[in-house]
Scaffold this motif. Structure first.
Motif, mmCIF file in Angstrom:
data_model
loop_
_atom_site.group_PDB
_atom_site.id
_atom_site.type_symbol
_atom_site.label_atom_id
_atom_site.label_comp_id
_atom_site.label_asym_id
_atom_site.label_seq_id
_atom_site.Cartn_x
_atom_site.Cartn_y
_atom_site.Cartn_z
ATOM 1 N N VAL A 199 0.799 -1.040 -0.024
ATOM 2 C CA VAL A 199 -0.004 -0.126 -0.093
ATOM 3 C C VAL A 199 0.963 1.259 0.004
ATOM 4 N N VAL A 239 -7.279 -0.457 5.715
ATOM 5 C CA VAL A 239 -7.057 -1.249 4.284
ATOM 6 C C VAL A 239 -7.810 -2.531 4.322
ATOM 7 N N GLU A 240 -8.708 -2.577 3.530
ATOM 8 C CA GLU A 240 -9.646 -3.698 3.440
ATOM 9 C C GLU A 240 -10.052 -4.248 5.013
ATOM 10 N N SER A 277 -0.501 -4.138 -5.919
ATOM 11 C CA SER A 277 -0.486 -2.795 -5.136
ATOM 12 C C SER A 277 -2.144 -2.545 -4.645
ATOM 13 N N ILE A 278 -2.403 -1.962 -3.784
ATOM 14 C CA ILE A 278 -3.665 -1.711 -3.278
ATOM 15 C C ILE A 278 -3.470 -0.096 -2.858
ATOM 16 N N PRO A 279 -3.746 0.515 -3.776
ATOM 17 C CA PRO A 279 -3.779 2.099 -3.802
ATOM 18 C C PRO A 279 -4.802 2.730 -2.837
ATOM 19 N N ASN A 280 -5.875 1.988 -2.590
ATOM 20 C CA ASN A 280 -7.005 2.682 -1.508
ATOM 21 C C ASN A 280 -6.801 2.116 -0.250
ATOM 22 N N PHE A 281 -6.997 3.362 0.581
ATOM 23 C CA PHE A 281 -7.035 3.218 1.875
ATOM 24 C C PHE A 281 -7.780 4.356 2.415
ATOM 25 N N ARG A 282 -8.154 4.158 3.552
ATOM 26 C CA ARG A 282 -8.925 5.296 4.236
ATOM 27 C C ARG A 282 -8.359 5.710 5.610
ATOM 28 N N GLU A 283 -8.441 7.005 5.793
ATOM 29 C CA GLU A 283 -8.076 7.525 7.127
ATOM 30 C C GLU A 283 -8.832 7.435 8.063
#
Ligand code: FES
Lengths: 136, 417
Positions: free
Chosen positions: A14, A32-33, B5-11
């Protein structure tokens, strides 16, 4: 006390952003997930820990960050009173107050108790986390 | 970059004293969803944080003079501690603000439901509780108030507030009638007036006081309570002004010792004076002292009673035998050494005598997982401790009362976590 298990399936990366921009923040907590992770910036060092407290599973990375409290003791054995450390910062779990050294992830008194580290590095100027496929 | 790759994440945000309880407790909701969503869970000791509503209680004081003083203090320096004997400067529970939910103030929309109920429902749903019993937290020191008439006035006002304004709104909330124990006649009046009230499932004495529980002035009170068939709880607390504890320079030292101290005194007097023989049907419940003191006291009293039976002539069995028939709440559960905990639970018959309590929103609260994750307990023992023992003691309907944990997770505000 038992640290929650993070199973390691095929790992994935990530990219959080440019280190230059992120390091002025002390901490960011991400999901993340469905997996919560706290990422900490200490000078040029970066650390990441699972957002699950080894005490009772609380959201440890979402609490306060406080300097370590120290008691100075003179050579005579007398206390010189309480003070805050100038260089050691603690991650404080908001559920019951367990504290963990930001660099090592260990409890300051019982070092056998600690946060679950998540691999993180600065690669080509970017902060990159490596996470397992499965949930904690 | 790796093609996986995992480009997405949440804060997600910081948890503070104003974060919605459902977000603060989201990890507890996940624990419930995974492990005990189908358990009946009864929380025998949660706290009203009535300081938020203190002016409502002051307005219900029946004595004109004390009400006027209280109302004047509410508007001034006394504020939400009006008429109380707590010392704000000694309120170190939150560890300098590190533990934000201690004294939390979360936003609640005005939807016509009393704000206390709205916040209590959030924590009940988030922890997966079917019932919650509320104790008054700021009143825990009232037994040390130098003015007995103020304890009586506040006890009457608090009980009215709970019975008239709070309990009728939600039958998941249950109350223990506060007894102003320094004035036995007032306790008797309150038991006579409210003892049979729906929603009042027992009686509580705040243990922090210097009144011997075996004194003859209490015998009529105990008879009345025994007659009603509802338990009598002694809720422990701290008192840094006690000369012994005044030697201790840190809150943690005083807190660790004093919460066990007051209940040890009362249990000792209760047993050595053979109160279980005098009131054999009166169920006693000891609240918020954890468990480690129980085997300690069992061993100490058994040891001495064997050598000095002439000083405990009313006993027909060993003190530990009587203690094994009493009830205890679990929080703050000492889990640091599982072998010791296992021996403790065996010594006290925890499977039938122990009742889960959260103490939420206090700093040393326990989630249901504190019991649910104990490795040596059987599934049935966990079910008993988390709810079935309390249902039996308090005569509660065991039909599910809480929403599904998955629904609570889906509907939480997600402002943090
Ligand atoms: S869960 Fe983190 S301190 Fe208890």
């Amino acid at each position: 006390m038992s640290a929650p298990a993070m199973t390691t399936g095929a790992s994935r990366q990530v990219v959080l952003g440019r280190h230059e921009e992120l390091k002025i923040r002390q901490r960011m907590v991400i999901e993340v997930e469905g997996v919560g992770i706290g990422v900490y910036f200490i000078g040029e060092e970066v650390r990441a820990y699972l957002n699950i407290c080894p005490h009772m599973g609380g959201p440890v990375c979402q609490g306060k960050i406080m300097p370590r409290t120290l008691e100075q003791v003179a050579d005579s054995g007398k206390s010189l009173g309480l003070g805050f450390s100038k260089d050691q910062m603690h991650i404080v779990c908001p559920w019951h107050g367990f504290e963990f050294d930001m660099l090592t992830g260990r409890h300051p008194i019982d070092k056998s108790v600690g946060l679950t580290p998540i691999p993180v590095e600065v690669s080509n100027g970017e902060v990159v986390l490596t996470v397992g496929e499965t949930r904690p | 970059m790796n093609e996986n790759s995992i480009p997405n994440f949440r804060e997600i945000g910081e948890i503070t004293g104003s974060t919605d309880s459902r977000d603060v407790l989201a990890h507890a909701t996940r624990q419930a969803a995974k492990n005990f969503d189908d358990y009946l869970i009864v929380d025998v000791d949660a706290h009203v944080s009535e300081d938020h509503f203190w002016s409502e209680i002051i307005d219900l004081i029946d004595n004109d003079v004390l009400r006027q003083i209280g109302q004047h203090q509410v508007k001034g320096f006394g504020g939400s501690n009006a008429l109380l004997n707590i010392s704000p400067g000694l309120s170190l529970q939150s560890v300098g603000g590190r533990i934000g939910h201690q004294g939390r103030r979360e936003p609640v929309q005005d939807d016509g439901v009393h704000r206390f109920i709205s916040t209590a429902r959030r924590s009940m749903d988030a922890m997966g509780l079917d019932y919650q019993v509320v104790f008054p937290s700021a009143m825990l020191l009232l037994g040390m108030h130098p003015q007995d008439e103020i304890e009586v006035a506040l006890a009457k006002a608090f009980n009215r507030w709970m019975i008239e304004r709070i309990l009728p709104i939600d039958t998941r909330m249950k109350g223990l009638l506060y007894l102003p124990f320094n004035t036995p006649e007032a306790c008797e009046e309150l038991v006579a007036q409210y003892g049979a009230t729906e929603g009042i499932i027992g009686f509580t004495v705040c243990s922090t006081r210097n009144k011997p529980v075996h004194h003859d002035c209490y015998m009529r009170l105990y008879s009345m309570i025994q007659e009603l068939g509802k338990p009598l709880a002694f809720h422990s607390g701290y008192h840094w002004g006690d000369p012994s504890f005044a030697q201790l320079n840190r809150f943690l030292s005083m807190h660790a010792l004093s919460f066990t101290h007051y209940n040890q005194i009362h249990v000792t007097n209760w047993i050595i004076n053979a109160m279980p023989e005098r009131f054999p049907k009166l169920n006693m419940l000891w609240v918020e002292s954890g468990l480690a003191w129980i085997p300690f006291l069992m061993q100490r009293l058994d040891h001495e009673v064997m050598m000095r039976p002439s000083e405990a002539p009313g006993l027909k069995r060993l003190p530990s035998d009587y203690m094994r028939e009493m009830y205890y709440t679990s929080q703050p559960l000492e889990r640091g050494n599982m072998k010791l905990l296992e021996a403790t639970m065996e010594a006290m018959n925890a499977e039938t005598q122990l009742l889960y309590s959260s103490d939420w929103p206090h700093w040393d609260w326990d989630s249901p997982a504190t019991i649910g994750s104990i490795p040596f307990l059987s599934e049935q023992a966990k079910r008993n401790i988390l709810g079935l023992n309390a249902a039996r003691l308090f005569n509660l309907d065991t039909t599910r009362r809480k929403p599904l944990a998955e629904d609570v997770l889906a509907n939480r505000p997600k402002t943090a976590s």
